[in-house]
Design an enzyme around this catalytic site. Structure first.
Site, PDB file in Angstrom:
ATOM      1  N   LYS A 111      10.403  24.630 -24.982  1.00  0.00           N
ATOM      2  CA  LYS A 111       9.127  24.753 -25.707  1.00  0.00           C
ATOM      3  C   LYS A 111       8.135  23.725 -25.177  1.00  0.00           C
ATOM      4  O   LYS A 111       8.520  22.580 -24.900  1.00  0.00           O
ATOM      5  CB  LYS A 111       9.393  24.534 -27.206  1.00  0.00           C
ATOM      6  CG  LYS A 111       8.187  24.800 -28.107  1.00  0.00           C
ATOM      7  CD  LYS A 111       8.556  24.642 -29.585  1.00  0.00           C
ATOM      8  CE  LYS A 111       7.381  24.989 -30.495  1.00  0.00           C
ATOM      9  NZ  LYS A 111       7.723  24.858 -31.927  1.00  0.00           N
ATOM     10  N   SER A 143       6.193  28.807 -34.982  1.00  0.00           N
ATOM     11  CA  SER A 143       5.472  28.481 -33.767  1.00  0.00           C
ATOM     12  C   SER A 143       6.264  28.666 -32.474  1.00  0.00           C
ATOM     13  O   SER A 143       5.667  28.800 -31.409  1.00  0.00           O
ATOM     14  CB  SER A 143       4.987  27.032 -33.826  1.00  0.00           C
ATOM     15  OG  SER A 143       6.085  26.135 -33.820  1.00  0.00           O
ATOM     16  N   SER A 200       9.498  27.120 -38.004  1.00  0.00           N
ATOM     17  CA  SER A 200       9.125  27.492 -36.638  1.00  0.00           C
ATOM     18  C   SER A 200      10.277  27.784 -35.690  1.00  0.00           C
ATOM     19  O   SER A 200      10.040  28.216 -34.561  1.00  0.00           O
ATOM     20  CB  SER A 200       8.254  26.399 -36.011  1.00  0.00           C
ATOM     21  OG  SER A 200       6.954  26.446 -36.530  1.00  0.00           O
TER      22      SER A 200
END
Lengths: 95, 493
Positions: free
Chosen positions: B78, B158, B182
């Site tokens: 990420k 997210s 998330s």
């Protein structure tokens, strides 16, 4: 409406984010909707409740106060948009 | 060669160790899959050259008998994790071309154990969002489509790039972070496994801060076993994060015994929310039946303050975000827009650098922390948070884990909720309480909606008891037998 355009202008100033005059009204509307929604917390009786400070009980560790990184001025400043001789630079602050 | 991307992380590990395949072959197969998946927009900064170099080094270590626990396994990272020498932006314009000179502790741990980095993955700007639509690189697209529809769906957020990469076989696993859901919500939306560990299990050092008392890193994978393997590597005490806990890291994979006889599983009645769809109710009761059949005892419990978790979260998280994001001032790194004086420089830089949702949260956070409102909002929310944590503590006197749905709905369409912040926030109704109490939680793919989209069930564990959590998750995964896959429509675009 819990916040008006003037309040948004003041908050944006505190947060150091430039907001144009046209953006004030929609932002006030969005922020008010969110703040009105969180008002429901008022229903919860919390007079004798301590605010949570840490989700996991633990003792804060201490360490020796010693220099761990030396001579990394170039590394520290290399991501700055503007730097000079290994220093960060900003617009003149003192007249 | 592309069938190598079909392997789970644990199967790939076995084939590498038996020298049936090489790390370079495995990495090359994933590079080709990523190159063919541009329409998904999962990778924002691919690092293929680095990946192949790392894979070569892995093959050498395997040949020498020096393989680490993740040797040669290609992962996606990420874009919230700082990676040395590789652009790290948190998918925000304000970080511009920021290239860290250091590596986050979690990713350092993965490389120490031999993992291979394929690149940086898309996410909502500063991890603020539930749809991956607030990224500066544009939305990431869910590999899944509703049956009979070609509409692009969100992969959740997210960590949308992480869930997409894993679901579309563009990585064997991915790192992600979870502040209010998330990791678990995107896992639920893509038919993957998403594990949020206990707060303090993984070091936050080198991860772009959003809300420091809630943020926690974890893996998204295609199996519970893979999540356990990744978590073992990612975890551990770090002197550079004072909130990382100094306790031994178990071998989480060893916790997957498949035996949950006699364990008590709590069903919190407050999660049966008004207007819950019948298919979510059905999924939940299937989950209850599966665990019961495996020998667990089902106990009805109450978490009375559940409905106040979301409003408390939307005070605490923006407050912490407004403070954390004060560092983006155009001086030390990232974007800089010139101004006549220093204040104007700050204001113009931050106006240009932050997107709408991030700006909204900074303003809310600044407001609730400002003089005269601090007690009414922030302290009030932290008191409610205490009550939410106490609710869980009470429940864990009776049960070992809790079972709930992960999300109230399946994946929604791109653009459907982006203009309505409140309806977007409601996505996290089942996941947010877990962060407020710092507990570990995991989402397991458990079924398909009537439209053919994945739905997840969430298990919530006791503080630092990821082992029981994973053990139950393994049983749930096996009973659900979820093996649906999205079609590979993106390859023909």
């Amino acid at each position: 409406m819990s916040v008006d355009e003037n309040t948004v202008r003041g908050i944006a100033r505190l947060a150091r984010i430039a907001v144009s005059e046209e953006e004030l009204a929609p932002l006030a509307k969005d922020m008010s909707a969110i703040l009105d929604w969180v008002e429901q917390l008022g229903e919860v009786e919390t007079d004798n409740v301590a605010p949570l400070t840490s989700v996991v009980e633990m003792e804060m560790k201490m360490r020796e106060d010693i220099v761990q990184h030396e001579n990394i001025q170039r590394e520290v400043t290399q991501n700055a948009a503007v730097s000079e001789d290994g220093f960060f630079t900003v617009p003149k602050v003192i007249e | 060669m592309s069938d190598l991307t079909k392997l789970t992380l644990s199967d790939a590990r076995a084939k590498l160790m038996s020298k049936e395949i090489s790390a370079v072959e495995l990495t090359q197969a994933h590079v080709e899959a990523v190159e063919a998946a541009v329409p998904l927009n999962a990778y924002v900064t691919p690092t293929f050259e680095k990946a192949l170099d790392m894979a070569k080094a892995s093959d050498e270590r395997i040949a020498k008998g020096e393989a680490g626990s993740l040797e040669g396994l290609p992962l996606g990272i990420k874009d919230l994790f700082c990676t040395e020498g590789v652009r790290t932006t948190a998918c925000s314009n304000i970080l511009d071309e920021f290239t860290p000179t250091y590596e986050s502790t979690v990713t350092s741990n993965l490389w120490r154990d031999g993992a291979v980095m394929l690149g940086k993955l898309n996410n909502d700007e500063f991890a603020m969002g539930s749809s991956n639509e607030t990224s500066r690189f544009g939305p990431c697209i869910n590999p899944w489509k509703a049956s009979g529809s070609d509409a692009d769906l969100v992969p959740g957020g997210s960590s949308g790039g992480s869930s997409t990469a894993v679901a579309a076989h563009l990585a064997l696993g991915a790192t992600a972070t979870d502040t209010g859901g998330s990791i678990r919500q995107p896992a639920s939306f893509t038919g993957t496994v998403g594990l949020k560990p206990t707060y303090g299990r993984c070091s936050r050092w080198g991860i772009t801060a959003f809300a420091s008392s809630l943020d926690q890193a974890g893996p998204i994978t295609r199996s519970v076993r893979d999540a356990a393997i990744m978590l073992t590597s990612m975890s551990g005490h770090d002197a550079k994060d004072t909130t990382s806990v100094d306790i031994a890291v178990p071998d989480f994979e060893a916790a997957l015994t498949g035996d949950i006889r006699g364990l008590k599983v709590g069903i919190p009645k407050e999660y049966r929310i008004e207007g819950m769809s019948t298919e979510i109710e059905k999924l939940w009761s299937d989950g209850i039946d599966w665990l019961k059949s495996a020998g667990a005892e089902i106990v009805n419990v109450s978490l009375p303050h559940t409905k106040y978790a979301l409003p408390a979260y939307y005070i605490v998280a923006p407050a912490e975000a407004s403070s954390n994001l004060a560092r983006y001032d155009g001086v030390r790194y990232g974007l800089r827009v010139t101004g006549d004086n220093i204040t104007e420089m700050y204001e113009k830089t931050r106006a240009a650098g932050f997107g709408d949702e991030v700006r909204r949260r900074i303003l809310i956070g600044t407001y609730v922390l400002s003089a005269g409102y601090y007690d009414a909002y922030y302290i009030k929310a932290q008191k409610v948070r205490t009550l939410i944590a106490q609710d869980f503590a009470e429940a864990y006197k009776q049960v070992d884990v809790l079972l709930t749905p992960t999300t109230p709905t399946a994946a929604f369409a791109i653009g459907e909720k982006i203009d309505d912040p409140l309806s977007m926030y409601l996505n996290d109704v089942f996941t947010v309480p877990v962060n407020l109490a710092g507990l570990p939680g995991i989402s397991i793919p458990a079924g398909l909606s009537s439209e053919g989209l994945p739905l997840g069930l969430q298990l919530i564990g006791r503080t630092f008891d990821e082992e029981t959590l994973l053990r139950v998750a393994g049983v749930l995964e096996e009973a659900a037998g979820f093996n649906a896959e999205p079609s590979t429509w993106w390859r023909n675009k």
